[in-house]
Design a protein around this motif. Structure first.
Motif, short mmCIF file in Angstrom:
data_model
loop_
_atom_site.label_atom_id
_atom_site.label_comp_id
_atom_site.label_asym_id
_atom_site.label_seq_id
_atom_site.Cartn_x
_atom_site.Cartn_y
_atom_site.Cartn_z
N ILE A 77 0.83 -1.20 0.00
CA ILE A 77 0.00 0.00 0.00
C ILE A 77 0.86 1.26 0.00
N ALA A 78 1.92 1.25 0.81
CA ALA A 78 2.76 2.45 0.95
C ALA A 78 3.44 2.83 -0.36
N TRP A 79 3.91 1.84 -1.11
CA TRP A 79 4.62 2.12 -2.36
C TRP A 79 3.72 2.00 -3.58
N ARG A 80 2.43 1.80 -3.36
CA ARG A 80 1.44 1.71 -4.44
C ARG A 80 1.80 0.65 -5.48
N SER A 81 2.13 -0.53 -4.99
CA SER A 81 2.44 -1.63 -5.91
C SER A 81 1.17 -2.02 -6.65
N SER A 82 1.30 -2.19 -7.95
CA SER A 82 0.14 -2.51 -8.76
C SER A 82 0.30 -3.89 -9.39
N HIS A 90 6.19 -6.01 -12.21
CA HIS A 90 5.16 -5.54 -11.28
C HIS A 90 4.55 -6.71 -10.52
#
Length: 131
Positions: A77-82, A90
């Protein structure tokens, strides 16, 4: 995985044996080798050691549990992994942060109470196992 959640740690083993060496080669080719000193790689290797090498060490298991469920899972969530299906980098990044916690969860909670597998002796002794 949905039908046999007790085997998730084996999927984690296969992932670590395939994806992490690929990631090392990929990062060295791009001269990004300093990114391999990241905390998430340490946690992946520590969880692997906890599940397969030291299954009786409860302190090591607790340390790996807190690292895998805390900062490493929160990094998604913190690094906005998609989760991008067409981009292997990814997908591996998300799985590197997600699988250690899931593997530990299945290792602890989805082992049968009467299992005779010496490799997973800690999971056989836990009282929280689902029958």
């Amino acid at each position: 995985v949905g039908r046999c959640p007790q085997n998730l740690h084996l999927i984690f083993l296969a992932f670590v044996c395939i994806a992490l060496p690929w990631r090392v080669v990929y990062f060295f080719m791009r001269h990004w080798q300093l990114f391999l000193i990241d905390f998430c790689y340490f946690v992946n290797l520590a969880v692997l050691a906890s599940v397969f090498l030291y299954p009786d060490n409860r302190n090591f298991l607790a340390m790996c549990w807190s690292m895998a469920q805390g900062p490493v899972a929160g990094a998604i969530i913190a690094w906005r992994s998609s989760w991008v299906f067409g981009h292997a980098d990814h997908m591996i990044s998300v799985l590197i942060h997600l699988l250690p916690g899931l593997a530990l969860f299945s290792h602890i909670h989805f082992r049968l109470p009467g299992c005779k597998d010496e490799l997973f002796s800690l999971a056989c002794k836990t009282e929280n196992s689902i029958p």
